[in-house]
Write a protein that holds these residues in place. Structure first.
Motif, PDB file in Angstrom:
ATOM      1  N   GLN A 161       0.833  -1.205   0.000  1.00  0.00           N
ATOM      2  CA  GLN A 161       0.000   0.000   0.000  1.00  0.00           C
ATOM      3  C   GLN A 161       0.864   1.250   0.000  1.00  0.00           C
ATOM      4  N   TYR A 162       1.960   1.207   0.720  1.00  0.00           N
ATOM      5  CA  TYR A 162       2.860   2.360   0.768  1.00  0.00           C
ATOM      6  C   TYR A 162       3.439   2.645  -0.619  1.00  0.00           C
ATOM      7  N   GLU A 194       3.508   5.981  -5.452  1.00  0.00           N
ATOM      8  CA  GLU A 194       3.323   6.056  -6.902  1.00  0.00           C
ATOM      9  C   GLU A 194       2.204   7.034  -7.260  1.00  0.00           C
ATOM     10  N   ASN A 195       1.120   6.994  -6.507  1.00  0.00           N
ATOM     11  CA  ASN A 195      -0.002   7.904  -6.760  1.00  0.00           C
ATOM     12  C   ASN A 195       0.384   9.359  -6.532  1.00  0.00           C
ATOM     13  N   ALA A 196       1.384   9.577  -5.671  1.00  0.00           N
ATOM     14  CA  ALA A 196       1.870  10.927  -5.407  1.00  0.00           C
ATOM     15  C   ALA A 196       3.032  11.299  -6.339  1.00  0.00           C
ATOM     16  N   ASN A 197       3.311  10.402  -7.324  1.00  0.00           N
ATOM     17  CA  ASN A 197       4.422  10.622  -8.260  1.00  0.00           C
ATOM     18  C   ASN A 197       5.761  10.789  -7.549  1.00  0.00           C
ATOM     19  N   LEU A 198       5.953  10.010  -6.497  1.00  0.00           N
ATOM     20  CA  LEU A 198       7.202  10.026  -5.729  1.00  0.00           C
ATOM     21  C   LEU A 198       7.939   8.713  -5.975  1.00  0.00           C
ATOM     22  N   ASP A 199       8.552   8.612  -7.144  1.00  0.00           N
ATOM     23  CA  ASP A 199       9.188   7.366  -7.551  1.00  0.00           C
ATOM     24  C   ASP A 199      10.321   6.957  -6.624  1.00  0.00           C
TER      25      ASP A 199
END
Length: 80
Positions: A31-32, A37-42
């Protein structure tokens, strides 16, 4: 052989506990990863994947050690 309140050898209980918590954490990290990924924090997602892999390796190692204890005095319920 030391036994805890579970009736199993302490070392068996300890290994099972490490295995469980590693698997549980690995599940949670999925989930983390999605959140990052949803926050575009690759870079953060990559970090969570690394942590997830480490816990997966830890769970596998605990499983291997439990297998080696199977059939020994440390591998199951304590006998009196």
């Amino acid at each position: 052989m030391a036994t805890g309140e579970t009736g199993f050898a302490d070392v068996t209980f300890d290994l099972i506990s490490v295995q469980y918590h590693s698997l549980k954490a690995g599940h949670d990290y999925g989930q983390y990863v999605r959140d990052a990924e949803n926050a575009n924090l690759d870079d953060v997602a990559s970090f969570f994947r690394e942590v997830m892999e480490q816990d997966s390796q830890r769970a596998r190692r605990a499983h291997e050690l439990l297998r080696t204890l199977s059939g020994t005095e440390h591998g199951g319920p304590a006998t009196s």
